[in-house]
Scaffold this motif. Structure first.
Motif, PDB file in Angstrom:
ATOM      1  N   LYS A 123      -1.497 -13.688  15.164  1.00 16.09           N
ATOM      2  CA  LYS A 123      -2.232 -14.596  14.274  1.00 16.09           C
ATOM      3  C   LYS A 123      -2.788 -13.845  13.071  1.00 16.09           C
ATOM      4  O   LYS A 123      -2.698 -14.304  11.936  1.00 16.09           O
ATOM      5  N   ASN A 124      -3.348 -12.672  13.321  1.00 18.95           N
ATOM      6  CA  ASN A 124      -3.944 -11.916  12.225  1.00 18.95           C
ATOM      7  C   ASN A 124      -2.895 -11.402  11.250  1.00 18.95           C
ATOM      8  O   ASN A 124      -3.145 -11.294  10.051  1.00 18.95           O
ATOM      9  N   TRP A 125      -1.707 -11.065  11.747  1.00 12.49           N
ATOM     10  CA  TRP A 125      -0.637 -10.645  10.849  1.00 12.49           C
ATOM     11  C   TRP A 125      -0.229 -11.800   9.931  1.00 12.49           C
ATOM     12  O   TRP A 125      -0.001 -11.607   8.740  1.00 12.49           O
ATOM     13  N   GLN A 126      -0.199 -12.993  10.478  1.00 12.02           N
ATOM     14  CA  GLN A 126       0.134 -14.155   9.642  1.00 12.02           C
ATOM     15  C   GLN A 126      -0.987 -14.456   8.658  1.00 12.02           C
ATOM     16  O   GLN A 126      -0.746 -14.780   7.486  1.00 12.02           O
ATOM     17  N   ARG A 127      -2.216 -14.316   9.111  1.00 11.88           N
ATOM     18  CA  ARG A 127      -3.351 -14.647   8.250  1.00 11.88           C
ATOM     19  C   ARG A 127      -3.499 -13.670   7.088  1.00 11.88           C
ATOM     20  O   ARG A 127      -3.795 -14.079   5.964  1.00 11.88           O
ATOM     21  N   ILE A 128      -3.288 -12.380   7.348  1.00 11.08           N
ATOM     22  CA  ILE A 128      -3.454 -11.418   6.270  1.00 11.08           C
ATOM     23  C   ILE A 128      -2.385 -11.593   5.201  1.00 11.08           C
ATOM     24  O   ILE A 128      -2.616 -11.356   4.019  1.00 11.08           O
ATOM     25  N   GLN A 129      -1.208 -12.050   5.604  1.00 10.91           N
ATOM     26  CA  GLN A 129      -0.150 -12.308   4.616  1.00 10.91           C
ATOM     27  C   GLN A 129      -0.452 -13.558   3.782  1.00 10.91           C
ATOM     28  O   GLN A 129      -0.077 -13.640   2.618  1.00 10.91           O
ATOM     29  N   GLU A 130      -1.144 -14.521   4.425  1.00  6.45           N
ATOM     30  CA  GLU A 130      -1.478 -15.762   3.715  1.00  6.45           C
ATOM     31  C   GLU A 130      -2.803 -15.669   2.966  1.00  6.45           C
ATOM     32  O   GLU A 130      -3.177 -16.591   2.250  1.00  6.45           O
ATOM     33  N   HIS A 131      -3.506 -14.552   3.127  1.00  6.37           N
ATOM     34  CA  HIS A 131      -4.817 -14.410   2.506  1.00  6.37           C
ATOM     35  C   HIS A 131      -4.686 -14.451   0.989  1.00  6.37           C
ATOM     36  O   HIS A 131      -3.725 -13.943   0.417  1.00  6.37           O
ATOM     37  N   PHE A 132      -5.668 -15.069   0.333  1.00  5.42           N
ATOM     38  CA  PHE A 132      -5.559 -15.321  -1.111  1.00  5.42           C
ATOM     39  C   PHE A 132      -5.379 -14.038  -1.913  1.00  5.42           C
ATOM     40  O   PHE A 132      -4.673 -14.013  -2.914  1.00  5.42           O
TER      41      PHE A 132
END
Length: 1646
Positions: free
Chosen positions: A1360-1369
């Motif tokens: 989840k965190n790998w996906q979130r950091i890539q989607e981070h603004f």
């Protein structure tokens, strides 16, 4: 044991009388044991008498009866009287008797007395004793003392009288002694319901508790006669009927008897009034009728009043009665209903066995909610609130759309929440109530309206409730305000027309019943304004709205005040029934509005009002005859007659000197004239405008007729002329209010043309009045002010219409000027001035001041015809600060004039001096460029200009003479003089700075005049010439100016908007010079660097507001966001006092700087270094640094300012500061600062790639330094594509980047690995795009690693965190170059990084702030990407509280906190003086046979905790080393009153051996809690029922000598390293294990 003792005594003597006489001989103090023995003997004799029925024993029985009477009257009653004496401190043997011995004697004597009465064989003795005790009890009531005991009686005390009545009253016969029983009941009730307002309630309060705790339960148990008497007197039927007729069921029962005392009595009688089958409460005589509490509404009203009572104990009694009533209803299984007189209203309480489960569920939840509310803890209460929704489901019938249970029960819950000390709970309760009509289709409920107007509105008066919820945008409406609006609209729409009118009238009147703060009254007014139009209010409603308008005037926030006025006017237009009000009523209501704050001509509100008048014009009610006419008429006719009546001459001429007419009528008539004109223009919008002009001419004709005759007709009454001029002035001012639409304004054009035709007549009249010595009293100064104001308005009108044919007005102005100068010159030599002459002098100076004001404002006037040279010479030669002598009293003609001149003369003198300085200000402004710096440089042709040093000295003198509101012209003169004299007279200038600052500081709490004076102060102290000269000489003036800067900054932390004026003025002066002084250097910016602290403080300025300040700012932002929708925004001046404007001004100033300008460049570099030093200082500070702290905000502002300055940095300067920027990256920063630092590093490396070498060095530091900061530099590498855009050879850079990133991909820290992998992914994509062959060897490794991280299995946080950091603004959307804009820096990035909303500065504020203009070609206002559309998120915090949102939205919590009640019937008034076992038995509490010995423990905290634990688990006793520990505060804090419910025994440590041996003989097993060689494991030990636990000392444990006397030692198994547990914890574990084993044994037996 007692029976054995009595049998032994009787066996020693055949005659019981001998025994009785022997036992009745007691010493002093009386031994308690002897009296108790007497009681045992009498009880045994009583049993024998009841069991024996032989006639042969009759003579002996008669003798026994006589002996019993003798014991009762001769011994027991005197004994009880002596007990009263001992309590009062009488010097007898019993005065030192301890309380417990005395109580034993009292109880034993009472029991013995009861047996004596029963043995006496008749009711005479009982009646006599009851009568005597009753007299003593009534003597406690002062009002009844004269009747009950006219003389002094050596009677019983309160406690003794109660004990006698408790013992003897049950022996009275229900029928024969009915009257006496009823009298006892009434007397007991009178004492129990003592008035809490008595002056000395102490004794009666104790008596009331005694009666309620002892006597009332005894009377209730004795017979139904006494109970019925108590009930009838407590709840009389006639009063109950009156109660049912009174509206407002939420209100408490009547003031007397008090609710608290009523519930005290009801709780004491609860066992009989609310009997539970099987509870041991059955009556002996089945024919006796018990009062039915279920059917009495008064009983339930008392319970409801108790539930919301301020006193916690009273609420506890009410909950007890309610719970007992519910349980009794469920056990009795009978149908019952407490009906009211209104058949449409549901029963207050009812029960049906068919709906038992549903009713039990309802009341269980209800009591749970009420008990939970006692905690005042929102985290405990909030989960219970959904159960309130279920209560409504149980209480309503959806099929019949009616209430099954009375809604007053629900309102009790809301009222408790509204009155909570926890404001968060209050807010939750209000919002829950307001949402009722949105979420539930509630049927009509009786009393809802009273509840809304009462408790709800009282709660809504708290301002803090209107604050924004977290996540709500600044400038949005308060959530509570929106819900209030929705609720009121919905609720009113459901009411009938009659009810609606009554409700709204009461609602509006409630708004006038207290001093409301600005915020609550604003949102209440807004809610009223949104009610759909309905004709429900008449004249009374209009008057109530006017009273509310008066309430709004007390607030200092002008914008909020104006907005509330707008909403109240809309309310009037929506709710007024025009047929019930007249034009006169409406006009008087409109006069309550301040036109300069709300009702400005040309605003949307004005248009709405005109349209309302147009639509309803023919329906208004009849006009009263008070204005000269009556009946119905059109608006135009009404206004015509209004003007005629206004202009009409007064019936009595008052002579030459008269009062100034009240301005109210002039304002009213002017307002109605303009409204009528605009209404006519609206009606004729599509037809001829000429008709409107004719109508307006007809209205204005009486006024114009008078004005045309002013110059020629000297016989017009003065009052009439003044009223006419007042009306003219108000017409001109109202017509031109801010917000007026002057384009194509036919009304304004016609008015101006009409006035232009009368100018000559008006001017002639004014000049005659001002110059012909007609103004000669103090009151005439008001006339002078009127005339001069009218004259100024006429000049302004000339300027707007044009200067054609204007010779006449200038002729009159010239006459006025010349005549005024002559008057002043003629009067200068008078030695004994008269009042008339002095007043004319003041008038003449005021005239010259107005003439100077006109000349200074109108630069294109025909000055040649005015010959102003005479005026200039007169001003230059006049004596400044000349004090006008007050005339002597004997020279005055009347007492009135003497009073007037004496009282107001100080203001008269101040006005004269003020006008002098106005004239001088005109002269100095005209010749300011020619004024020399020293007196020696004065040119001969400048003789009109006085000496500058002397003027400045006079200015300092004037500041000491004039009141603070009159110093403005002095400041204006000082603005011209100080720059000239700073070189030559620095000390004098510094003195002027100090004195002026003292005045400004003294005015800081004065809203009206503070801002104008502060602006003038700033203009002369911070004039560009002053700053330049002070910086050049670097003397004391320079230090003083810097001192004032910091004083203003300090003041701005408490008064919003102060620093705005200073920084705006200075920045404008440096960028756009505002002086035409020829001596000023060519570069006005030259001094900016010397005062760089001002800009620096502006860049980081911003206070952390208190909640009330933030609330006011939020509400003001909401009003401002309404724009033209709210008229207050149009007519109220925008002052730019928002603290954001300080930073906006500083940032816009920085944006205008030019890096190629050497002065600008040096300023920029100095400021950047100061900002970096500030960041370093904050980072090193030991002050706590947390999210949104002041330190966090300051650092954020620092880096925002550096980002704005970055484009102006050159390579050389960056080479100096790049190290500090990189060092800032090593600090553990908050997210928002981290992004800013990363951004500026990216921009530096993009613009100057030569700094890459220093950047790579940042990765070479030790891991200890990098562990908190490496993610910052890895984030920079994630934007490597931006960095290398200006590099021709990219491959070396990519190679270096890969080398750096790969080593961090294997870091042990998960977050570091994520940042490194993200950077690796982006860098590798660039390598593949550029086809870099050198990296082919690494292809397999890198792509395998990236493939593995992209395809992680499972649903854990890693994936989840790998996906979130890539989607981070910051990595997905943010573009360092395209997003470089003010909007991103100051709004988008703070919002997305979780910074508090106070730090968000919208781009609209940059555009709206026009004091510092930026070229329209300025390109970087707005961001070019979709960054502003994203929602805030931070990938690293996604898992925190991820489930909390779901929990908040649950409609019903599965389980909630509920404090355990360890007994079934929680009697709140149980007497604590009973023995512990008696109390425990009465409460149904189980007592074990466990004794806990804590004599070795010496810490009060441990003993207090043990006491609480022992009480909770039912230990039979706690043994302590000293009972003095009970009084220790630490003990009481931990025990929470457990010592009152648990027997405590004192055994000193030295007595423990004997105590242990004694308990062993009683069958107890002695158990030590200690680790010994032979100790048993707690988990394997089986506790005997009779167990004694010995606990050791905190430090030393159990001594060895005591271990030898123990049967066994038990130890607690441990798995940790620490050797032992706290002694309280150890004891608690063993006590629970003992309790657990006993519970299991009892369960097995069953």
């Amino acid at each position: 044991m007692e029976r054995v003792l009595a049998e032994a005594l009787l066996s020693q003597s055949q005659d019981p009388r001998v025994l009785l006489r022997a036992l009745c001989v007691w010493e002093s103090p009386t031994p308690a044991e002897r009296v108790e023995t007497l009681r045992f003997l009498l009880q045994r004799l009583e049993e024998e008498q009841e069991g024996g029925g032989s006639t042969s024993a009759r003579p002996a029985a008669l003798l026994l009866q006589e002996a019993a009477r003798e014991v009762a009257t001769g011994h027991l009653v005197p004994l009880l009287r002596s007990l009263r004496g001992s309590r009062a401190g009488a010097p007898d043997g019993e005065c030192s008797a301890p309380r417990d011995r005395r109580r034993r004697v009292l109880r034993a004597a009472g029991g013995a007395l009861r047996s004596c009465v029963r043995l006496s064989g008749g009711s005479q003795l009982a009646a006599g004793l009851v009568h005597e005790a009753l007299l003593d009890l009534l003597a406690l009531r002062p009002a009844e003392e004269a009747q009950a005991a006219p003389g002094e009686r050596d009677g019983l005390g309160a406690e003794e009288a109660v004990e006698v009545l408790v013992a003897v009253a049950p022996c009275l016969r229900p029928r024969e002694d009915r009257a006496l029983l009823e009298r006892v009941a009434r007397a007991a009730l009178a004492v129990a319901l003592w008035d809490e307002d008595d002056e000395e309630p102490g004794a009666e309060e104790g008596a009331a508790a005694l009666v309620a705790g002892r006597l009332l339960p005894a009377l209730g148990r004795s017979s139904a006669v006494a109970l019925q008497a108590l009930w009838d007197w407590l709840v009389p039927e006639e009063e109950e009927e009156k109660q049912e007729l009174e509206p407002g069921w939420w209100r408490p029962v009547p003031h007397a008897p008090r609710v608290a005392r009523v519930l005290l009595v009801l709780s004491a009688l609860a066992e009989r009034l609310l009997p539970i089958p099987g509870g041991g409460e059955a009556w002996g005589a089945p024919e006796e009728e018990v009062p039915n509490a279920w059917r009495r509404p008064r009983f339930w009203r008392a319970v409801q009043a108790g539930l919301v009572h301020p006193d916690g104990l009273t609420r506890k009694r009410a909950r007890y009665l309610l719970q007992r009533a519910v349980e009794a209803s469920a056990e009795l299984r009978t149908e019952c209903s407490c009906g009211l007189r209104d058949a449409n209203e549901p029963s207050l309480f009812w029960w049906s066995d068919k709906k038992k489960e549903q009713l039990l569920k309802f009341w269980e939840n209800y009591i749970l909610i009420m008990e939970t509310l006692e905690g005042n803890q929102i985290h405990v209460i909030k989960p219970v609130l959904p159960k309130l929704n279920s209560l409504f489901d149980y209480a309503m019938s959806e099929e019949k759309a009616c209430w099954l249970l009375h809604p007053s029960w629900h309102m009790c819950i809301y009222k408790r929440m509204f009155e909570s000390e926890n404001k968060t709970l209050t807010k939750e309760g209000i919002i829950h109530f307001l949402e009722l009509y949105e979420t539930k289709g509630l049927p009509g409920a009786p009393g809802f309206s009273e509840f809304i107007i009462g408790p709800l509105m009282e709660a809504l008066s708290e301002s803090s409730l209107y604050s924004r919820f977290p996540g709500h945008r600044i400038g949005s409406c308060s959530p509570l305000g929106m819900k209030l609006q929705t609720f009121l609209v919905t609720y009113v729409s459901l009411l009938s027309e009659d009810t609606k009118s009554s409700f709204l009238l009461k609602f509006i009147k409630k708004m006038t019943s207290r001093h409301w703060c600005a915020v609550p009254i604003l949102f209440l007014s807004r809610a009223l304004a949104h009610i759909p139009r309905c004709k429900v209010l008449g004249v009374e409603g209009l008057l109530a709205l006017r009273d509310v308008l008066q309430c709004t005037m007390i607030t200092h926030q002008i914008l909020l005040r104006g907005a509330a006025q707008c909403y109240l006017l809309q309310t009037a237009m929506n709710l007024i029934d025009v047929e019930k009000v007249s034009f006169s009523d409406v006009s008087n209501f409109l006069m309550s509005l301040r036109q300069e704050e709300s009702l400005g001509r040309g605003t949307a509100l004005w248009t709405e009002l005109c349209d309302w008048l147009r639509v309803n014009e023919n329906y208004f009610g009849e006009i009263p005859s008070c204005i000269g006419f009556s009946g119905r008429c059109s608006l135009n006719v009404y206004v015509q007659r209004l003007v005629q009546d206004y202009i009409k001459s007064p019936t009595v001429e008052t002579g030459g000197n008269c009062f100034m007419p009240d301005w109210y009528e002039a304002k009213l008539v002017a307002l109605m004239i303009l409204l009528a004109a605009d209404v006519e223009e609206m009606k004729n919008k599509y037809s001829e405008r000429k008709k409107t002009q004719n109508e307006l001419k007809a209205v204005l004709h009486p006024l114009m007729d008078v004005l045309m005759k002013l110059g020629t007709n000297a016989y017009i009454p003065l009052l009439k002329t003044d009223r006419s001029l007042q009306l003219l002035l108000k017409l001109l001012q109202t017509c031109l209010l801010k917000g007026s639409i002057t384009q194509d304004d036919g009304v304004l054009t016609l008015l101006q043309n009409s006035v232009m035709s009368t100018i000559e007549s008006i001017s002639e009249f004014i000049v005659r009045r001002l110059t012909a010595n007609e103004l000669n009293t103090v009151s005439d100064l008001e006339h002078c002010h009127l005339y001069l104001t009218v004259l100024s308005e006429l000049v302004n009108l000339h300027g707007k219409v044009g200067w054609k044919n204007s010779d006449s007005i200038w002729r009159f102005i010239s006459l006025l000027k010349n005549a005024s100068i002559l008057h002043l010159q003629d009067m200068s030599s008078e030695k004994a001035p008269k009042l008339g002459k002095q007043i004319q002098k003041v008038v003449s100076m005021a005239c010259l001041a107005v003439v100077c004001g006109i000349l200074s404002q109108k630069s294109n006037l025909p000055l040649d015809s005015l010959d102003i040279g005479i005026l200039e010479k007169f001003i230059s030669s006049s004596h400044l600060n000349q004090i006008i002598k007050k005339p002597h009293a004997e020279e005055q003609n009347s007492l009135f004039e003497e009073s007037s001149s004496s009282q107001g003369w100080g203001r008269v003198v101040a006005q004269y001096v003020h006008d002098q300085w106005l004239c001088l200000s005109f002269l100095l402004n005209k010749y300011h460029t020619l004024i020399p710096a020293t007196e020696g440089e004065m040119e001969p042709f400048l003789d009109v200009v006085p000496k500058p040093v002397g003027i400045l000295q006079s200015a300092l003198e004037a500041l000491t003479i004039l009141p603070s509101d009159q110093v403005l012209p002095v400041f204006h003169c000082m603005k011209i003089l100080v720059p000239k004299l700073l070189y030559s007279s620095e000390s004098l200038c510094i003195e002027s700075f100090d004195m002026a600052w003292k005045i400004i500081y003294s005015l800081s709490n004065t809203q009206l005049i503070f801002w104008s004076n502060l602006k003038a102060f700033v203009q002369f102290v911070f004039d560009i010439r002053v700053l330049t000269v002070a910086a050049r000489i670097k003397g004391q003036a320079y230090s003083k100016i810097k001192e004032i800067i910091y004083k203003i900054i300090e003041m701005s932390t408490t008064k919003t908007g102060v620093l705005n004026i200073l920084i705006s003025y200075c920045c404008q002066s440096w960028i756009v010079p505002m002086s035409d002084d020829l001596t000023l250097s060519q570069d006005p910016f030259s001094s900016a660097r010397d005062y760089i602290e001002l800009v620096f403080e502006g860049c980081i300025f911003g206070t952390v507001f208190r909640r009330d300040q933030r609330l006011i700012q939020d509400v003001q932002a909401f009003i401002e966001n309404l724009g033209h929708e709210c008229a207050a925004n149009v007519v109220t001046e925008n002052t730019n006092r928002d603290d954001h404007y300080v930073r906006v001004c500083a940032i816009k100033f920085l944006c205008l700087l030019d890096g190629s300008n050497i002065s600008h460049k040096m300023f920029i570099e100095d400021l950047a270094i100061k900002l970096l030093d500030k960041d370093e200082l904050v980072s090193r500070s030991r002050t706590r640094y947390y999210v949104n702290s002041l330190q966090h905000r300051v650092k954020n502002r620092v880096w925002q300012s550096l980002l704005v300055l970055f484009p102006k940095f050159d390579q050389n300067f960056l080479d100096q500061i790049i190290g500090k920027i990189f060092e800032a990256g090593f600090v553990n920063n908050q997210a928002s600062i981290k992004y800013l630092i990363e951004w500026i590093i990216i921009l530096i490396l993009h613009k100057f790639p030569q700094f890459l070498a220093k950047f790579w060095n940042c990765f070479c530091y030790s891991e200890e330094k990098l562990k908190m900061s490496i993610c910052t530099f890895l984030s920079v590498l994630s934007h490597l594509d931006i960095i290398i855009q200006n590099i021709s050879e990219m491959k070396p850079v990519l190679k270096q980047a890969l080398t750096v990133v790969l080593q961090w991909c294997f870091n042990h820290n998960f977050s570091v690995r994520l940042y490194a992998l993200l950077a690796l992914k982006k860098i590798w994509a660039m390598c593949k795009t550029l086809h870099v062959e050198e990296f082919d060897a690494l292809t397999a490794v890198i792509e395998s690693s990236l493939h593995q991280v992209e395809n992680m299995h499972g649903a854990g946080n890693a994936k989840k965190n790998w996906q979130r950091i890539q989607e981070h603004f910051f990595f997905a959307t943010f573009h360092p170059l395209k997003d470089y804009s003010l909007e991103t820096i100051f709004h988008a990035l703070p919002r997305l990084s979780g910074l508090v909303e106070d730090e968000w500065i919208t781009i609209g504020k940059f555009i709206k702030f026009t004091d510092i203009p930026i070229d329209s070609a300025f390109q970087w206002y707005l961001s070019q990407t979709e960054l502003c559309e994203l929602k805030p998120s931070d990938w690293s915090q996604q898992d925190i509280g991820s489930n909390s949102i779901e929990g908040e939205n649950q409609s019903e919590w599965i389980d909630v906190q509920k404090k355990m009640i360890p007994w079934k019937n929680n009697v709140p008034d149980l007497e604590l003086d009973l023995a512990f076992q008696d109390r425990a038995a009465k409460l149904g509490k189980s007592i074990s046979r466990l004794i806990v010995v804590a004599s070795l423990i010496d810490k009060p905290t441990n003993l207090g905790g043990l006491c609480r634990t022992c009480e909770i688990f039912g230990a039979s006793a706690l043994v302590v080393g000293s009972l003095h520990y009970i009084n220790d505060k630490q003990f009481q804090h931990l025990s929470v009153s457990a010592e009152q419910w648990l027997p405590l025994v004192e055994v000193k440590p030295l007595q423990l051996v004997d105590y242990l041996q004694k308990k062993k003989t009683e069958g107890y097993t002695t158990i030590g809690v200690e680790q010994t060689a032979k100790s048993s494991d707690l988990t394997k030990y089986c506790f005997p029922e009779k167990s004694l636990l010995l606990l050791g000392n905190e430090r030393e444990g159990i001594p060895a000598n005591l271990i030898q006397h123990l049967d066994v030692c038990v130890e607690i198994p441990q798995h940790g390293i620490i050797r032992s547990l706290n002694v309280h914890v150890s004891g608690a574990l063993l006590i629970w294990e003992y309790t657990r084993q006993q519970i299991i044994k009892q369960r097995d037996i069953k």
